[in-house]
Design a protein around this motif. Structure first.
Motif, short mmCIF file in Angstrom:
data_model
loop_
_atom_site.label_atom_id
_atom_site.label_comp_id
_atom_site.label_asym_id
_atom_site.label_seq_id
_atom_site.Cartn_x
_atom_site.Cartn_y
_atom_site.Cartn_z
N UNK A 13 0.82 -1.21 0.00
CA UNK A 13 0.00 0.00 0.00
C UNK A 13 0.86 1.26 0.00
N UNK A 14 2.00 1.23 0.75
CA UNK A 14 2.83 2.43 0.82
C UNK A 14 3.41 2.83 -0.51
N UNK A 15 3.82 1.86 -1.30
CA UNK A 15 4.45 2.17 -2.60
C UNK A 15 3.41 2.53 -3.66
N UNK A 16 2.20 2.04 -3.53
CA UNK A 16 1.17 2.31 -4.54
C UNK A 16 0.30 3.51 -4.19
N UNK A 52 -17.80 0.62 -7.34
CA UNK A 52 -16.52 0.90 -6.69
C UNK A 52 -15.66 -0.37 -6.66
N UNK A 53 -14.33 -0.18 -6.71
CA UNK A 53 -13.44 -1.32 -6.51
C UNK A 53 -13.08 -1.44 -5.04
N UNK A 54 -12.23 -2.41 -4.70
CA UNK A 54 -11.88 -2.67 -3.31
C UNK A 54 -11.30 -1.43 -2.64
N UNK A 55 -10.36 -0.75 -3.29
CA UNK A 55 -9.66 0.37 -2.69
C UNK A 55 -10.57 1.60 -2.57
N UNK A 56 -11.43 1.79 -3.55
CA UNK A 56 -12.38 2.90 -3.47
C UNK A 56 -13.35 2.68 -2.31
N UNK A 105 -5.15 2.98 -0.15
CA UNK A 105 -5.48 2.88 1.27
C UNK A 105 -5.29 1.46 1.78
N UNK A 106 -5.04 1.32 3.08
CA UNK A 106 -4.94 0.01 3.68
C UNK A 106 -6.32 -0.64 3.72
N UNK A 107 -6.32 -1.94 3.59
CA UNK A 107 -7.57 -2.68 3.48
C UNK A 107 -7.91 -3.41 4.78
N UNK A 108 -9.14 -3.32 5.19
CA UNK A 108 -9.68 -4.17 6.24
C UNK A 108 -10.51 -5.26 5.56
N UNK A 109 -11.15 -6.10 6.34
CA UNK A 109 -11.99 -7.14 5.76
C UNK A 109 -13.25 -6.57 5.10
N UNK A 110 -13.73 -5.44 5.61
CA UNK A 110 -15.03 -4.93 5.17
C UNK A 110 -15.11 -4.62 3.68
N UNK A 111 -14.10 -3.99 3.03
CA UNK A 111 -14.22 -3.77 1.58
C UNK A 111 -14.39 -5.06 0.79
#
Length: 447
Positions: free
Chosen positions: A264-267, A332-336, A270-276
């Motif tokens: 996530x830091x290089x891209x 929306x995708x996972x990160x959105x 946002x950091x992902x939790x289980x909820x997305x």
């Protein structure tokens, strides 16, 4: 002096009234332009009402917890008029309330709360006419002596601040509260202060263990807590729920999530939790069982099935439970999903979420994180017909056909309105979510 009436403004489309949840001023307070006078709540959104002018508070419309109609008077301010009686705006500070203006309608008698608010500050010498008569019971009550070095009694006529429960205990023990120093706000006497006084009074036997707590605190149900209570009562009265609990092996999902978060830091993502991941899995499952993404208007006898998936996320705040809404998860995708979820959760916790951000959900997720328990029975957010509950994740031994291996497992506890969703449809919906979470690559393929 003139008078300016501050009315409750239009706080939202279609809103006819709002609940008063906080006064920021009291009678006699000087205010400047844009000073916040009060806070009102409607549909879980809190709105602050500023003063349009400088003046002095002369009248307040309602008690905390009461409802005020849009357009009704909320606060009356005394403002400098054109008669030359006052040319300067009031100064901020301890200003005593001014006399009622002689113009306008005859003022109504002030309620007790306002009379107390307009009373002189503690320590000021009241006039002879204003001194309250002492109650006979208090005058006749034998006053207990204060122990040496424990504090001087209050001046005659000064009423000690204490709750009814503390006053009752003092009466039963024959204690004059004027002799008891208070450590609470504004010198309020607490049960602990009374216990300390009793234990230090000569002739009173010292307690050998913890003192019994006989206090009873009365908490008025207002604001967000009342909204929550009303919603829960409505759900209990109208919805016929069925709860379906299923175990999910999230080992592969957690491995994927850890890998994505490491990058996530290089891209810059946002950091992902289980909820997305769960939100995207729900979108795919809804395509096969669209009936769960609906509202049931039981008064009109209508089921409104939605094409867009607007996921409410039950979020705990200091004020209580709120449900910010991530709209159009299907687009929306996972990160959105993760970014929008983080933004809305932070706004809800800060109390800055708008009315639009707290309404319009078509299906809800509730999660207690590490406190999620083994299984729960989530309450459906009326008029929705489904809610998905996330329970605690744990490492458990699982049989793979030849041996037991450690796997990360959690339960989903999902409730459905059985008037709309049959048990078979509920089971198919949850099983589809299970398949996608246990094989997370499918979530991206569903895209």
């Amino acid at each position: 002096m003139g008078e300016h009436v501050v009315k409750l403004p239009d706080v939202g489309e279609g809103i006819a009234e709002a609940e008063l949840v906080e006064w920021h001023v009291k009678v006699g307070d000087p205010v400047l332009e844009d000073t916040v006078l009060a806070a009102v709540m409607t549909d879980k959104a809190t709105v602050e009402i500023p003063s349009p002018v400088a003046g002095t508070v002369a009248w307040l419309a309602a008690e905390i917890g009461e409802k005020v109609a849009v357009g009704a008077p909320l606060v009356r301010l005394r403002v400098p008029g054109s008669d030359g009686s006052a040319s300067q705006p009031p100064q901020m500070g301890g200003t005593a309330p001014m006399e009622q203006p002689q113009t306008g309608p005859e003022p109504q008698p002030q309620p007790e709360r306002q009379r107390m608010a307009a009373a002189p500050q503690a320590g000021a010498e009241p006039s002879a006419a204003a001194k309250p008569a002492r109650r006979p019971a208090l005058a006749a009550m034998p006053a207990a002596r204060a122990p040496a070095g424990y504090g001087a009694p209050r001046p005659a006529g000064e009423k000690p601040l204490a709750s009814p429960a503390v006053r009752r205990r003092a009466r039963e023990a024959g204690i004059d509260l004027r002799q008891v120093p208070g450590t609470g706000p504004a010198g309020r006497i607490t049960h602990e202060d009374l216990d300390a006084f009793l234990n230090r009074t000569p002739g009173t036997p010292a307690r050998s263990g913890p003192a019994p707590d006989t206090s009873v605190e009365e908490i008025k149900v207002i604001g967000l807590r009342r909204r929550i209570a009303e919603r829960m009562e409505l759900a209990h009265a109208r919805i016929v729920p069925i709860t379906y609990v299923e175990e999910i092996d999230v080992t592969a999902l957690e491995e994927l999530r850890a890998k994505l978060n490491a990058d996530a830091g290089s891209t810059g993502r946002p950091r992902l939790t289980l909820l997305p991941f769960l939100m995207r899995a729900m979108v795919a499952a809804i395509r096969e069982q669209p009936i769960v993404n609906a509202h049931y208007d039981d008064e009109a006898g209508l089921i409104r099935r939605f094409g867009g998936v607007h996921v409410g996320i039950a979020t705990q705040t200091d004020a209580g439970l709120t449900v910010p809404v991530v709209r159009h998860v299907e687009a929306r995708d996972i990160w959105d999903c993760a970014a929008e979820l983080a933004r809305l959760a932070e706004a809800a916790r800060r109390g800055t979420a708008t009315r639009e951000e707290l309404s319009g959900s078509t299906i809800t997720i509730t999660s207690l994180g590490a406190l999620g328990g083994i299984a729960t029975t989530p309450v459906i957010n009326h008029p929705e017909v489904a809610i998905v509950g996330v329970n605690r994740m744990a490492v458990r031994p699982m049989w793979n056909g030849s041996e037991f291996v450690p796997r990360k497992v959690m339960n989903l506890s999902s409730s459905f309105d059985h008037r709309v969703v049959d048990g078979w449809n509920a089971a198919v919906f949850v099983q589809r979510i299970r398949t996608l979470l246990e094989t997370p690559a499918l979530i991206f393929m569903e895209g």
